[in-house]
Design a protein around this motif. Sequence first.
Motif, PDB file in Angstrom:
ATOM      1  N   ILE A 144       6.999  -6.885  -9.411  1.00 15.54           N
ATOM      2  CA  ILE A 144       6.800  -5.476  -9.788  1.00 15.54           C
ATOM      3  C   ILE A 144       8.116  -4.780 -10.115  1.00 15.54           C
ATOM      4  O   ILE A 144       8.148  -3.558 -10.266  1.00 15.54           O
ATOM      5  CB  ILE A 144       6.077  -4.677  -8.679  1.00 15.54           C
ATOM      6  N   PHE A 179       2.326 -10.039  -2.893  1.00 16.70           N
ATOM      7  CA  PHE A 179       3.314  -8.974  -2.730  1.00 16.70           C
ATOM      8  C   PHE A 179       4.698  -9.395  -3.230  1.00 16.70           C
ATOM      9  O   PHE A 179       5.656  -8.624  -3.107  1.00 16.70           O
ATOM     10  CB  PHE A 179       3.416  -8.555  -1.259  1.00 16.70           C
ATOM     11  N   GLU A 211       3.665   3.430   4.920  1.00 16.37           N
ATOM     12  CA  GLU A 211       2.854   2.280   4.522  1.00 16.37           C
ATOM     13  C   GLU A 211       2.170   2.619   3.203  1.00 16.37           C
ATOM     14  O   GLU A 211       1.144   3.306   3.170  1.00 16.37           O
ATOM     15  CB  GLU A 211       1.827   1.949   5.607  1.00 16.37           C
ATOM     16  N   GLN A 212       2.744   2.121   2.125  1.00 11.54           N
ATOM     17  CA  GLN A 212       2.286   2.547   0.803  1.00 11.54           C
ATOM     18  C   GLN A 212       2.775   1.566  -0.257  1.00 11.54           C
ATOM     19  O   GLN A 212       3.793   0.893  -0.091  1.00 11.54           O
ATOM     20  CB  GLN A 212       2.841   3.947   0.486  1.00 11.54           C
ATOM     21  N   ASP A 213       2.059   1.505  -1.356  1.00 11.19           N
ATOM     22  CA  ASP A 213       2.493   0.776  -2.535  1.00 11.19           C
ATOM     23  C   ASP A 213       3.634   1.563  -3.176  1.00 11.19           C
ATOM     24  O   ASP A 213       3.478   2.746  -3.516  1.00 11.19           O
ATOM     25  CB  ASP A 213       1.313   0.656  -3.505  1.00 11.19           C
ATOM     26  N   GLU A 216       6.670   0.164   2.941  1.00 13.24           N
ATOM     27  CA  GLU A 216       6.167  -1.210   3.054  1.00 13.24           C
ATOM     28  C   GLU A 216       4.666  -1.245   2.796  1.00 13.24           C
ATOM     29  O   GLU A 216       3.910  -0.506   3.428  1.00 13.24           O
ATOM     30  CB  GLU A 216       6.471  -1.764   4.447  1.00 13.24           C
ATOM     31  N   ILE A 217       4.245  -2.107   1.866  1.00 11.36           N
ATOM     32  CA  ILE A 217       2.829  -2.215   1.526  1.00 11.36           C
ATOM     33  C   ILE A 217       2.087  -3.182   2.438  1.00 11.36           C
ATOM     34  O   ILE A 217       0.881  -3.054   2.645  1.00 11.36           O
ATOM     35  CB  ILE A 217       2.674  -2.659   0.048  1.00 11.36           C
ATOM     36  N   ASP A 218       2.793  -4.144   3.026  1.00 10.01           N
ATOM     37  CA  ASP A 218       2.171  -5.178   3.856  1.00 10.01           C
ATOM     38  C   ASP A 218       1.859  -4.596   5.235  1.00 10.01           C
ATOM     39  O   ASP A 218       2.764  -4.214   5.985  1.00 10.01           O
ATOM     40  CB  ASP A 218       3.120  -6.375   3.978  1.00 10.01           C
ATOM     41  N   GLN A 233       3.194   3.732  -6.179  1.00  9.85           N
ATOM     42  CA  GLN A 233       2.527   5.024  -6.019  1.00  9.85           C
ATOM     43  C   GLN A 233       3.431   6.039  -5.313  1.00  9.85           C
ATOM     44  O   GLN A 233       2.996   7.151  -5.011  1.00  9.85           O
ATOM     45  CB  GLN A 233       1.230   4.852  -5.215  1.00  9.85           C
TER      46      GLN A 233
END
Length: 261
Positions: free
Chosen positions: A110, A10, A82-84, A61-63, A87
């Motif tokens: 990224i 990440f 909670e998302q990438d 937050e992706i984690d 996206q």
Amino acid sequence: MQEHRARKRFGQNFLTDAMLVQRIVRAIAPQADDCMVEIGPGQGALTGPLREMLNVLHVVEIDRDLATHLRERNDPGLRVIEQDALQLDLQALFPGRDDLRVVGNLPYNISTPLLFHLLQQRASIRDMHFLLQREVVDRMAAAPGSGVYGRLSVMLQYCCAVEPLFHVPPEAFRPRPKVQSRVVRLIPREPHPIAEDPALLERLVKSAFSMRRKTLRNGLRAWVDADVIREAGLSAELRPEQVSVDEWVTLANVATGRGVY
């Protein structure tokens, strides 16, 4: 919270310097009613001070573990997504808004694709403040002729005012990165001149800078010929880093007029 080990996949480097956090918050200058989105809140170094000044703060937050920790604050004014971030669809999340303020300590791995992703959604955004690798900020703000002037420079400067702010050293993070960092402010603006076909502009710029050592004649051979380049007022022997943002737009518009798509 039990100490969270930064995850390389990440690109996590957590900001830990409280004085620098306050400096970043002052640069952002949150107002209580702002609709603000923080990307990559991590352990909440920026989240806490921002939330104190805002009625509501949205964080992406992706984690999963970090997202859970943020939810466990039981703060109704802290909205956890909670998302990438790659996206992230701002128009779907905030329909009709054109005043979003986007902030964050962006993962180095990224940062460039995320910047391009947000550029596509700039109609929803009022401004952006990011903590990024210094080399990325240098590329964002680079002038034509610079060795780091490239696709990112052209496409960002086409539609945003780019303002590098201040330096952040490696020791301000845990774990300590091997690179220097910098805070940058981006303010979306109406392009001038306007590209008649923005997608074509992006294709030409991407193609040319993917072969930046070649001349425009050779790097753009798949798209335009030397006559189109000359009609735009440019020499076909120029290299891509010698062409200003306005000149790229002019070239794209001439190509559009010639029926290039």
